[in-house]
Design a protein around this motif. Sequence first.
Motif, PDB file in Angstrom:
ATOM      1  N   UNK A   1      47.418  19.087  34.413  1.00  0.00           N
ATOM      2  CA  UNK A   1      47.727  19.265  35.828  1.00  0.00           C
ATOM      3  C   UNK A   1      47.711  20.751  36.151  1.00  0.00           C
ATOM      4  N   UNK A   2      46.833  21.123  37.088  1.00  0.00           N
ATOM      5  CA  UNK A   2      46.716  22.528  37.485  1.00  0.00           C
ATOM      6  C   UNK A   2      47.532  22.805  38.745  1.00  0.00           C
ATOM      7  N   UNK A   3      47.869  24.058  38.929  1.00  0.00           N
ATOM      8  CA  UNK A   3      48.512  24.509  40.154  1.00  0.00           C
ATOM      9  C   UNK A   3      48.207  25.983  40.349  1.00  0.00           C
ATOM     10  N   UNK A   4      48.394  26.451  41.570  1.00  0.00           N
ATOM     11  CA  UNK A   4      48.269  27.877  41.830  1.00  0.00           C
ATOM     12  C   UNK A   4      47.053  28.316  42.609  1.00  0.00           C
ATOM     13  N   UNK A   5      46.161  27.402  42.925  1.00  0.00           N
ATOM     14  CA  UNK A   5      44.993  27.787  43.706  1.00  0.00           C
ATOM     15  C   UNK A   5      45.376  28.103  45.141  1.00  0.00           C
ATOM     16  N   UNK A   6      44.403  28.570  45.907  1.00  0.00           N
ATOM     17  CA  UNK A   6      44.660  28.874  47.307  1.00  0.00           C
ATOM     18  C   UNK A   6      43.636  29.817  47.878  1.00  0.00           C
ATOM     19  N   UNK A   7      43.984  30.385  49.021  1.00  0.00           N
ATOM     20  CA  UNK A   7      43.114  31.314  49.728  1.00  0.00           C
ATOM     21  C   UNK A   7      43.659  32.728  49.580  1.00  0.00           C
TER      22      UNK A   7
END
Length: 115
Positions: A5-11
Motif C-alpha cells: 500500500x503506497x501513500x504520499x503522492x500528490x501535486x
Amino acid sequence: QVQLVESGGGLVEAGGSLRLSCAASGSTYGISTMGWYRQAPGKQRELVARVSSGGSTNYADSVKGRFAISGDSARNSVYLEMNSLKPEDTAIYYCIAWRSGNMYWGQGTQVNVSS
C-alpha cells in the motif's frame, strides 16, 4: 502473497519535494528487495530505485542525486524521498517487492509535477 500500500503522492511545483511511503503486509518474511517503479503517460514502466534487505541501493540515472530510497525492515516499509522534482517526474509510482522469485506490485500513487 504480499500486499503493498503506497501513500504520499500528490501535486507539487517543479523544484519541490515529495515523500512516498509503502507498507508491506501478508507473507512478508523473505522479502529480499523493495523499491519503486513509475509509469508516465504513453511510456513504459521504469525502475526508479530499489533497496535490498542488506541496504544496497540502485537508482535510475534520471533520478540520481535527487531521489533517495530507504527501507525499514522492521516495519516492512520502503520510502522514496523525491527532491528537485521536474515535470518529467510526473507519473504513477508503484511500490514493488521481491520475494522468493516473485514480484509484487502496489496499486500505485499519482505524482504530478507542475512547471
